[in-house]
Design a protein around this motif. Structure first.
Motif, mmCIF file in Angstrom:
data_model
loop_
_atom_site.group_PDB
_atom_site.id
_atom_site.type_symbol
_atom_site.label_atom_id
_atom_site.label_comp_id
_atom_site.label_asym_id
_atom_site.label_seq_id
_atom_site.Cartn_x
_atom_site.Cartn_y
_atom_site.Cartn_z
ATOM 1 N N SER A 118 45.354 6.989 -46.720
ATOM 2 C CA SER A 118 45.164 6.419 -45.374
ATOM 3 C C SER A 118 44.656 4.986 -45.464
ATOM 4 O O SER A 118 45.114 4.103 -44.730
ATOM 5 C CB SER A 118 44.188 7.280 -44.574
ATOM 6 O OG SER A 118 42.878 7.225 -45.111
ATOM 7 N N MET A 119 43.713 4.736 -46.371
ATOM 8 C CA MET A 119 43.195 3.381 -46.527
ATOM 9 C C MET A 119 44.274 2.434 -47.022
ATOM 10 O O MET A 119 44.481 1.344 -46.474
ATOM 11 C CB MET A 119 42.023 3.381 -47.507
ATOM 12 C CG MET A 119 40.758 4.040 -46.995
ATOM 13 S SD MET A 119 39.479 4.131 -48.274
ATOM 14 C CE MET A 119 39.327 2.389 -48.702
ATOM 15 N N ALA A 120 44.989 2.851 -48.068
ATOM 16 C CA ALA A 120 46.030 1.996 -48.628
ATOM 17 C C ALA A 120 47.132 1.742 -47.608
ATOM 18 O O ALA A 120 47.674 0.627 -47.518
ATOM 19 C CB ALA A 120 46.612 2.643 -49.882
ATOM 20 N N GLY A 121 47.474 2.755 -46.837
ATOM 21 C CA GLY A 121 48.545 2.604 -45.856
ATOM 22 C C GLY A 121 48.197 1.630 -44.753
ATOM 23 O O GLY A 121 48.948 0.696 -44.464
ATOM 24 N N VAL A 122 47.042 1.837 -44.119
ATOM 25 C CA VAL A 122 46.649 0.974 -42.999
ATOM 26 C C VAL A 122 46.435 -0.462 -43.461
ATOM 27 O O VAL A 122 46.982 -1.417 -42.879
ATOM 28 C CB VAL A 122 45.373 1.521 -42.326
ATOM 29 C CG1 VAL A 122 44.845 0.516 -41.307
ATOM 30 C CG2 VAL A 122 45.661 2.849 -41.655
ATOM 31 N N THR A 173 54.263 -10.314 -50.253
ATOM 32 C CA THR A 173 54.127 -9.865 -48.866
ATOM 33 C C THR A 173 54.984 -8.646 -48.568
ATOM 34 O O THR A 173 54.459 -7.617 -48.108
ATOM 35 C CB THR A 173 54.453 -11.018 -47.901
ATOM 36 O OG1 THR A 173 53.523 -12.086 -48.109
ATOM 37 C CG2 THR A 173 54.375 -10.549 -46.458
ATOM 38 N N PRO A 174 56.314 -8.685 -48.780
ATOM 39 C CA PRO A 174 57.102 -7.485 -48.503
ATOM 40 C C PRO A 174 56.752 -6.314 -49.406
ATOM 41 O O PRO A 174 56.825 -5.155 -48.986
ATOM 42 C CB PRO A 174 58.550 -7.949 -48.724
ATOM 43 C CG PRO A 174 58.448 -9.159 -49.581
ATOM 44 C CD PRO A 174 57.164 -9.808 -49.212
ATOM 45 N N VAL A 175 56.337 -6.605 -50.640
ATOM 46 C CA VAL A 175 55.970 -5.528 -51.561
ATOM 47 C C VAL A 175 54.747 -4.774 -51.030
ATOM 48 O O VAL A 175 54.719 -3.539 -50.989
ATOM 49 C CB VAL A 175 55.693 -6.091 -52.969
ATOM 50 C CG1 VAL A 175 55.081 -5.008 -53.865
ATOM 51 C CG2 VAL A 175 56.973 -6.610 -53.596
ATOM 52 N N VAL A 176 53.723 -5.521 -50.615
ATOM 53 C CA VAL A 176 52.510 -4.891 -50.087
ATOM 54 C C VAL A 176 52.821 -4.099 -48.828
ATOM 55 O O VAL A 176 52.328 -2.973 -48.641
ATOM 56 C CB VAL A 176 51.429 -5.954 -49.800
ATOM 57 C CG1 VAL A 176 50.253 -5.348 -49.050
ATOM 58 C CG2 VAL A 176 50.954 -6.579 -51.101
ATOM 59 N N PHE A 177 53.670 -4.657 -47.956
ATOM 60 C CA PHE A 177 54.024 -3.955 -46.719
ATOM 61 C C PHE A 177 54.751 -2.647 -47.024
ATOM 62 O O PHE A 177 54.437 -1.593 -46.446
ATOM 63 C CB PHE A 177 54.902 -4.847 -45.840
ATOM 64 C CG PHE A 177 55.346 -4.168 -44.571
ATOM 65 C CD1 PHE A 177 54.511 -4.146 -43.457
ATOM 66 C CD2 PHE A 177 56.585 -3.547 -44.488
ATOM 67 C CE1 PHE A 177 54.920 -3.515 -42.291
ATOM 68 C CE2 PHE A 177 56.996 -2.916 -43.325
ATOM 69 C CZ PHE A 177 56.153 -2.896 -42.226
ATOM 70 N N LEU A 230 54.705 -0.871 -49.788
ATOM 71 C CA LEU A 230 53.783 0.070 -50.418
ATOM 72 C C LEU A 230 52.851 0.696 -49.376
ATOM 73 O O LEU A 230 52.562 1.902 -49.431
ATOM 74 C CB LEU A 230 52.968 -0.637 -51.498
ATOM 75 C CG LEU A 230 53.731 -1.040 -52.770
ATOM 76 C CD1 LEU A 230 52.812 -1.816 -53.705
ATOM 77 C CD2 LEU A 230 54.306 0.189 -53.472
ATOM 78 N N GLY A 231 52.393 -0.122 -48.427
ATOM 79 C CA GLY A 231 51.538 0.413 -47.375
ATOM 80 C C GLY A 231 52.271 1.417 -46.503
ATOM 81 O O GLY A 231 51.740 2.488 -46.173
ATOM 82 N N ALA A 232 53.520 1.087 -46.121
ATOM 83 C CA ALA A 232 54.312 2.009 -45.312
ATOM 84 C C ALA A 232 54.579 3.310 -46.062
ATOM 85 O O ALA A 232 54.513 4.406 -45.488
ATOM 86 C CB ALA A 232 55.626 1.341 -44.904
ATOM 87 N N ALA A 233 54.874 3.201 -47.354
ATOM 88 C CA ALA A 233 55.118 4.397 -48.166
ATOM 89 C C ALA A 233 53.863 5.264 -48.247
ATOM 90 O O ALA A 233 53.936 6.502 -48.185
ATOM 91 C CB ALA A 233 55.572 3.987 -49.564
#
Length: 547
Positions: A209-213, A233-237, A239-242
């Motif tokens: 939950s922390m990593a996602g948000v 930027t897209p990589v972090v996004f 990974l967060g969505a996943a």
């Protein structure tokens, strides 16, 4: 002291005062910094990106931890977590007050977010323990919502008073005496409550939950500010969505999930959460930059700027206190939709702001925004609480607060990125200006004012005029985007709530026999799949349940 003893002794309303004090202080801390930004810019000299992080890291961390902390309070005890978080909040305030560098201040604000995440969900869930009677609880939630909305609006005024006489760190020291009072009264008056069957604490769910948000919010923020120039930027996004997808799938499999995601099958719950999220996205960023507009463009002192934003404070208190009465007369469906529409119209008015606009334009917008936000916040919180089982109120309350804080963080990030980009693109630096000075002016409006101080009078006036015009242009465009978001939220809330209200008789007639409750928190029932469903505030079934 048990919750029964507190209710019977008549201390529950005093206990409510403690909870309102806690939530008001956390809300004040989210906005009190806005008026201090010019002073911080002058003293710590942060870059444009650091300035945005100082403004929104508090909400980022708060949003990332609320669900986890809400579930933790259900397990360890809501009073215990509330008091521990309050003590940590005071300690983090000290670190922020004496921050020597921008990085230090960002870190301290992040720690404040961690502590604040333990406070917000505990306050709302403890209200359910203090007020088992649904009529009293409706009034209590209205007061709680008014306190939260008022705190956010009161922040700039408190900041203005302090900055008139002290340095910018004083806005954090304000927390210390209030926290001491909160700890003493809370230990005495508040009951302890927890989930009697909490189940296993799933650390993997917490991390997901922390990593996602945080991953998704960070990705959106960086994309809005820099596009895809940085491959991270897209990589972090992604990974967060996943991480969020994995989090949801894991909650559906766990016997005792960290968050009961099936609650989103309830249209009322979903409408409340999404309304909180989108309304704050539209509101927070524009208000954050309006404080800078009042001081840096209009030349108001911090105190005058705080007074200028008072209509928002008055409106938010009135909106929170009037919510139950409005719902009793018109129904939750109509009230939530109309309030979001009023917020959209109010923020749209700021799209017509100019460098020399009259205060009547600003004041009317602040009043409309504050009143509507007070209603939205209170109503959404009660709808969420009404959809949750009694033993999961901490986690459910955390969902509502997560949406609120996530919206605040995204609002500052997105609106801030729009304002910053348009400011930099529209700024016309006078010919002959030193490149280093020009670069400083392009960072922010505060940077332009500092740069102008090093230039001859003629060049300084040209630079300041151009900077003010560019900054106001950014605000007006951002206000238009925010207004569109709020109007979209109104349409979305209307469609979701129509599913529960559409098949019932006229809400106005039906609601004449209901309680003042915005959403009856005790009338929720559990379905075979584990979801919790609250009867609609507009329905005759609800009226019958309270006769």
């Amino acid at each position: 002291m048990s919750s029964t003893l507190v209710v019977r002794s008549g201390h529950r309303w005093t206990g409510l005062g403690v909870l309102v004090l806690a939530v008001t202080l956390v809300a004040v801390d989210a906005t009190v910094l806005s008026l201090a930004i010019p002073s911080i810019t002058e003293t710590l000299r942060p870059s444009g990106t650091q300035l945005l992080w100082i403004g929104d890291v508090y909400s980022f961390v708060l949003a990332g931890l609320l669900v986890s902390m809400g579930a933790l309070s259900d397990r360890l005890g809501r009073k215990r977590v509330l008091l521990a978080g309050s003590a940590a909040f005071g300690a983090a305030s000290l670190l922020a007050a004496y921050a020597p560098t921008p990085g230090w201040l960002i870190m301290a604000r992040a720690l404040l977010g961690v502590a604040g995440a333990t406070i917000m969900p505990s306050t709302l869930s403890l209200i359910r323990t203090l007020f088992p009677d649904t009529r009293e609880r409706a009034t209590a939630i209205g007061i709680w919502g008014a306190g939260a909305a008022a705190g956010a609006a009161l922040g700039p005024l408190v900041g203005g008073v302090l900055l008139e006489h002290f340095w910018w760190g004083s806005v954090f020291l304000l927390n210390l005496p209030v926290m001491v009072l909160l700890l003493v009264l809370g230990a005495w008056l508040l009951p302890e409550s927890r989930d009697p069957r909490p189940g296993r604490w799933d650390m993997l769910s917490v991390l997901l939950s922390m990593a996602g948000v945080i991953g998704v919010v960070f990705g959106v923020k960086e994309f809005a500010a820099h596009g895809v120039e940085q491959w991270t930027t897209p990589v972090v996004f992604v990974l967060g969505a996943a991480a969020l997808v994995l989090f949801v799938r894991r909650q559906l499999r766990l016997e005792t999930p960290l968050l009961e995601v099936r609650l989103f099958r309830n249209p009322r719950f979903t409408a409340a959460v999404l309304s909180s999220l989108i309304s704050l996205i539209g509101l927070s960023g524009v208000i954050f930059f309006m404080s800078q507009y009042l001081q840096l463009v209009r030349g108001y002192s911090p105190l005058d700027a705080g007074i200028a934003e008072m209509p928002a404070f008055v409106g938010s208190v009135a909106g929170g206190l009037l919510t139950a009465r409005l719902v009793r007369r018109a129904g939750a469906h109509r009230v939530l939709t109309a309030s979001l529409f009023v917020m959209g119209a109010g923020i749209g008015v700021l799209g017509f702001v100019r460098v020399d606009s009259t205060y009547l334009l600003l004041g009317s917008s602040f009043l409309a925004l504050g009143t509507a936000e007070g209603v939205v916040y209170t109503l959404a919180s009660d709808l969420v609480l009404g959809a949750a089982p009694a033993d999961k109120t901490g986690a459910a309350s955390a969902v509502s607060e997560t949406a609120y804080e996530l919206g605040a963080a995204l609002g500052i990030a997105l609106v801030g990125s729009i304002v910053t980009a348009l400011y930099a693109g529209s700024l016309a630096v006078p010919v002959g200006t030193d490149p280093v000075v020009a670069e400083q002016a392009g960072q922010s409006l505060g940077g332009a004012q500092e740069a102008a101080a090093t230039l001859p009078q003629g060049l300084a006036e040209q630079l300041l005029n151009s900077a003010n015009t560019a900054f106001v242009h950014g605000i007006t465009v951002a206000a238009g985007v925010s207004a569109a978001l709020l109007l979209a939220a109104a349409v979305l809330a209307h469609r979701l709530l129509r599913r529960t209200a559409g098949s019932t008789p006229d809400a106005a007639s039906a609601s004449t026999t209901t309680t003042p409750a915005v959403a009856c928190t005790d009338s929720s029932t559990s379905t075979s799949d584990g979801t919790s469903t609250a009867p609609d505030a507009d329905s005759p079934a609800r009226a019958h349940a309270h006769r």
